[in-house]
Enzyme design. Structure first.
Site, PDB file in Angstrom:
ATOM      1  N   GLU A   1       0.841  -1.272   0.123  1.00  0.00           N
ATOM      2  CA  GLU A   1      -0.038   0.046  -0.183  1.00  0.00           C
ATOM      3  C   GLU A   1       0.842   1.276   0.190  1.00  0.00           C
ATOM      4  O   GLU A   1       1.931   1.310   0.722  1.00  0.00           O
ATOM      5  CB  GLU A   1      -0.891  -0.071   1.320  1.00  0.00           C
TER       6      GLU A   1
ATOM      7  N   ASP B   1      -0.236  -1.474   6.194  1.00  0.00           N
ATOM      8  CA  ASP B   1      -0.125  -0.624   7.400  1.00  0.00           C
ATOM      9  C   ASP B   1      -0.719  -1.575   8.529  1.00  0.00           C
ATOM     10  O   ASP B   1      -1.801  -1.927   8.295  1.00  0.00           O
ATOM     11  CB  ASP B   1      -0.368   0.619   7.566  1.00  0.00           C
TER      12      ASP B   1
ATOM     13  N   ASP C   1      -2.729  -0.641  10.739  1.00  0.00           N
ATOM     14  CA  ASP C   1      -3.669   0.011  11.657  1.00  0.00           C
ATOM     15  C   ASP C   1      -5.053  -0.277  10.807  1.00  0.00           C
ATOM     16  O   ASP C   1      -5.086  -1.248   9.852  1.00  0.00           O
ATOM     17  CB  ASP C   1      -3.340   1.436  11.411  1.00  0.00           C
TER      18      ASP C   1
ATOM     19  N   ASP D   1      -6.816   1.331   8.562  1.00  0.00           N
ATOM     20  CA  ASP D   1      -6.917   1.786   7.297  1.00  0.00           C
ATOM     21  C   ASP D   1      -6.039   0.497   6.466  1.00  0.00           C
ATOM     22  O   ASP D   1      -6.633   0.046   5.441  1.00  0.00           O
ATOM     23  CB  ASP D   1      -6.096   2.905   6.891  1.00  0.00           C
TER      24      ASP D   1
END
Ligand code: 1YM
Length: 638
Positions: free
Chosen positions: A426, A499, A501, A503
């Site tokens: 990403e 990531d 997290d 998102d």
């Protein structure tokens, strides 16, 4: 104790001995799947009793000693002497091997499916089994060990004369099964399905094992209509009514429920005698023929299609359709490699006729619903045409230019796919670090910009037009849909690296949704992985530790001591790591943690629901799902 062994008894023992010698022949496998199958075999008999109209409640209890009890409030298995066998009927049921579920005669036996082998097989594969029949104010009881009768059917005591029913308790034989611990969730899934398929029967599942106590009840007055509502619960229905057809033709009972939602995927599940037929068969063909013809006829007759318009295809009409097709047939014939495809040709005509007749009436009576479905189908028809053109252009291009790999791809140098892996990363910045960090020979990097398209909410033409999706398709080399060819896969491992997290988790889910819908074989064959970047870096006295979870950080802190020399960094994204850190923690095959993505079990309906729940636009079911699956979701990092 029965001590005299006549010829009949010897034959019985030989029959059950054969089951113990080759259990796989009778229940498919001795894995966890076969183990759970034992429960379904017993429940099937209770379901038969419910379908015959005599039983309204079935209880399944996981006992503290890991045995299982199944209880129903039906008539109770007959206890009178069976004339042919010379022993009580109930003993016949548990000690004589029957072909399918034919014994007892009459009605539709649900136990006629893939491994519809009956209670005697469960008995043969149990360390012990006890049956209790509640009838005429008495409790009749018999016990078997490894299939052998321990004592003649006895009266174990009185019971309330108004009480009737059957209870079977068994302990699976640990010398036969590789796995002997029952999984509540696996049973829950199947029992819920059975409750949907058998309208009006209440099924209760209770776990009484220590520390695992819980209970779920399934009772659906609406039957498969409610099943469709349940499957559509994470989606937005296109209209309120669930369309329902029911009827009998040539002794075949047909039941169909369906409702469109605003997505673009079809979810049709077919069943024969309450057993799923993942490969479909004649009943499914009959259903498809009926809706294709009925909707086209309706659309033409009501000028929703012009004379010059092409017919709607089945795919157009089934876009966004959720449907259950359930038939009951006396002698189902299963074919195909896994014997999961219905072969009876008379089932095609039966379903086609019932659905055509009743759907026509429904459409006449609900013109607004009919228009919504036809309008959606027409849009699907146009999108399909646009997608075909887009695909053709891509095909022509690749023929002209060879396989032009996407510009953003940093490919590996080794050309043997079995050595190679591709990281889907990403963001450009993380992509940059990954390119620097990688082992150039075997690791390719494909950076994707920002959020990728949610394929649950887009039509084919937009999906094929999306740059990130096109880049993945060309990089993988396999093609897509009808062009898909796994032998052309350019990488052994496809690794999604996002990531750590929310998102990142969302993007990983979007990517998995795409792969699941368009290249499911990649997941099925175990080529798809999730990378696991660390959440924390701890530095102390020039030494470094990485933690991949809060628990792990706590463990490390306990080990090294909590004091001021600790420097803890919380990684918010891959971009915060330099190339070396990224290599050490997430990409080095010797040290990284990869999670392989799998399709658990064979329950397509629940897998589909998982994706819809996570990716659909309704918040409530998603929250419910995440709460219910908190542990699993954490493990998956989504
Ligand atoms: C917990 C498992 O097996 N219930 C059950 C089984 C039977 C009957 C009722 C039953 C069937 C019939 C007549 C019939 C069975 N009986 C036989 C057989 N629960 C469970 N409940 N009376 C009672 O089919 O005519 C086989 S299954 F063959 F003995 F009649």
């Amino acid at each position: 104790m029965s001590t005299e062994y006549g010829a009949d008894q010897i034959q019985i023992l030989e029959g059950l001995e054969a089951v113990r010698k080759r259990p796989g022949m009778y229940i498919g496998s001795t894995s966890s799947r076969g183990l759970h199958h034992l429960v379904y075999e017993i429940v099937d008999n209770a379901i038969d009793e419910a379908m015959a109209g005599y039983c309204s409640e079935i209880k399944v209890t996981l006992n503290p000693d890991n045995s299982v009890s199944v209880t129903d409030n039906g008539r109770g298995i007959p206890v009178g002497i069976n004339a042919k066998a010379g022993i009580p009927a109930v003993e016949v049921v548990f000690t004589i091997l029957h072909a399918g579920g034919k014994f007892g005669g009459g009605g539709y036996k649900v136990s006629g499916g893939l491994h519809g082998v009956g209670a005697s097989v469960v008995n043969a594969l149990s360390d012990w089994l006890e049956v209790e029949v509640f009838k005429q104010g008495k409790i009749y009881k018999q016990r078997y060990e490894r299939g052998k009768v321990m004592y003649k059917l006895e009266i174990a005591g009185p019971c309330d004369p108004s009480l009737t029913g059957t209870r079977v308790t068994f302990m699976p034989d640990a010398s036969i099964f590789e796995e002997t611990v029952f999984d509540f969730d696996v049973l829950k899934q199947r029992l819920r399905e059975m409750a949907f398929l058998t309208r009006n029967v209440k099924i209760e599942l209770t776990d009484e094992r220590e520390g695992m106590e819980k209970s779920r009840t399934f009772h659906y007055e609406g039957g498969i209509k409610e099943f469709v509502t349940f499957l559509n619960r994470g989606k937005t229905p296109l209209y309120e009514e669930v369309i329902y057809c029911e009827g009998e033709r040539d002794g075949i009972l047909v039941e169909v429920a369906m409702q469109h939602n605003d997505s673009y995927n079809e979810g049709t599940y077919s069943f024969v005698n309450n057993i799923t037929t993942p490969e479909g068969g004649t009943h499914l063909t009959g259903f498809r023929n009926a809706i294709t013809k009925t909707f086209n006829d309706y659309a033409r007759a009501n000028k929703l299609l012009k004379d010059s318009d092409a017919n709607l295809t089945g795919d157009d009409i089934r876009e966004g359709l959720t449907a259950i097709v359930s038939i009951k047939i006396e002698e189902p014939q299963f074919e195909g490699q896994t014997k999961q495809k219905l072969g009876n040709s008379e089932a095609r005509g039966a379903v086609e006729s019932v659905v055509t007749e009743q759907l026509e009436v429904f459409l006449e009576q609900h013109p607004q619903v009919a228009k919504k479905i036809v309008d959606k189908s027409v849009l699907a028809q146009r999108a399909r045409e646009a997608a075909r053109k887009a695909r053709e252009i891509t095909r022509r291009k690749s023929a002209l230019e060879g396989l032009a790999l996407p510009g953003k791809l940093a490919d590996c140098t080794d050309k043997d796919p079995s050595h190679c892996e591709i990281y889907i990363v990403e963001g450009d910045s993380a992509g940059g670090s990954a390119k620097e960090a990688r082992s150039r020979a075997t690791q390719a990097i494909l950076p994707l910009r920002g959020k990728i398209l949610n394929v649950e909410k887009a039509r084919l033409d937009r999906i094929y037009g999306n740059a990130e999706i096109k880049a993945m398709i060309t990089a993988f080399g396999t093609g897509i849909h009808e062009d898909f060819d796994i032998s052309k896969l350019r990488y052994e491992k496809i690794i999604i690296m996002t990531d750590a997290d929310v998102d990142g988790a969302h993007i990983a889910t979007l990517l998995l949704t795409f792969l699941y819908r368009f290249m499911p074989e990649l997941i099925r064959q175990g080529h798809v992985y999730l990378a696991t970047p660390p959440l924390y870096k701890l530095e102390k006295n020039k030494k470094v530790w990485y933690a991949y979870s809060d628990e792990q950080l706590a463990d490390i802190l306990t080990e090294v001591g909590r004091d001021q020399n600790n420097k803890i960094q919380r990684y918010k994204g891959l971009g915060e790591m330099d190339a070396e850190q990224l290599w050490e923690t997430t990409m080095d095959p010797k040290r990284r943690i990869l999670k392989r993505v799998n399709m658990s079990g064979d329950d397509a309906a629940s897998l589909d629901l998982t994706f819809t729940t996570l990716m659909g636009d309704q918040v409530e079911p998603r929250r419910e799902f995440i709460e219910e699956n908190a542990q699993r979701v954490r493990n998956l990092d989504i």
